[in-house]
Design a protein around this motif. Structure first.
Motif, short mmCIF file in Angstrom:
data_model
loop_
_atom_site.label_atom_id
_atom_site.label_comp_id
_atom_site.label_asym_id
_atom_site.label_seq_id
_atom_site.Cartn_x
_atom_site.Cartn_y
_atom_site.Cartn_z
N VAL A 194 0.91 -1.40 0.09
CA VAL A 194 -0.01 0.04 -0.06
C VAL A 194 0.77 1.10 0.18
N SER A 195 0.80 2.11 -0.97
CA SER A 195 1.43 3.51 -1.08
C SER A 195 0.55 4.59 -1.14
N LEU B 265 -2.36 -7.36 -9.67
CA LEU B 265 -3.45 -6.35 -9.53
C LEU B 265 -3.09 -5.02 -8.73
N THR B 266 -3.38 -3.95 -9.51
CA THR B 266 -3.26 -2.51 -8.94
C THR B 266 -4.18 -2.01 -8.94
N ARG C 64 -4.68 -4.74 -14.23
CA ARG C 64 -4.05 -6.07 -14.33
C ARG C 64 -2.67 -6.09 -14.86
N GLY C 65 -1.82 -6.67 -14.24
CA GLY C 65 -0.33 -6.86 -14.72
C GLY C 65 -0.28 -7.75 -15.76
N ALA C 66 0.66 -7.64 -16.66
CA ALA C 66 0.88 -8.44 -17.88
C ALA C 66 1.15 -9.79 -17.56
N VAL D 2 -3.23 0.07 -3.84
CA VAL D 2 -3.04 -1.19 -3.44
C VAL D 2 -2.59 -2.23 -4.21
N VAL D 3 -1.54 -2.79 -4.11
CA VAL D 3 -0.85 -3.85 -5.08
C VAL D 3 -0.74 -5.13 -4.76
N THR D 4 -1.23 -6.10 -5.20
CA THR D 4 -1.49 -7.47 -4.98
C THR D 4 -0.68 -8.29 -6.16
N PRO D 5 0.50 -8.47 -5.99
CA PRO D 5 1.42 -9.09 -6.92
C PRO D 5 0.76 -10.26 -7.39
#
Length: 139
Positions: A55-56, A125-126, A119-121, A72-75
């Motif tokens: 969380v940034s 999830l960001t 969605r990331g490549a 909120v980033v959930t890799p």
């Protein structure tokens, strides 16, 4: 964080907080902002894997033209294209997993902010929330 820990929602999940040293001004109420963060962290905790959650928070610019923004980033999260589109529907039309995201989007939009989900490549999830600018904070 304390509420989620007490409810054992984030038990065993690494949550990395990247917060500025000074307080961040917003035009939204503290209660509404806490509700949004709670919904986003609960959703992230449900989808988090070994990489945890990050969380940034970015403060508004000095002139008040751009509001505060947090991510909120959930890799390890995976979200299909259909699920991604469903976040922008009514929370009543979304499945239980992503209902929190849809509800958070409604709360953010009710105070004049925006919520964006990317969605990331590969995976991940960001969720980015931009709150309304506080005005001329430097004056």
């Amino acid at each position: 964080m304390e509420l989620l820990e007490a409810a054992r929602r984030i038990h065993g999940i690494a949550v990395n907080l990247e917060l500025p040293d000074e307080a961040v001004l917003t035009r939204t109420g503290l209660r509404r902002t806490r509700q949004v963060l709670l919904l986003l962290l609960a959703h992230a905790a449900d989808l988090a894997g070994e990489s945890g959650v990050r969380v940034s928070l970015d403060p508004p610019d000095d002139f008040g033209d751009e509001g505060p923004r947090f991510q909120v980033v959930t890799p390890d999260a995976h979200l299909s294209e259909r699920e991604l589109r469903a976040v922008f529907l009514s929370p009543m039309l979304v499945g239980p997993t992503h209902r929190r995201l849809a509800r958070a989007r409604e709360l953010v939009e009710s105070v004049g902010g925006t919520l964006d989900v990317v969605r990331g490549a590969e995976s991940g999830l960001t969720v980015t929330v931009e709150l309304p600018a506080p005005g001329l904070a430097c004056w």
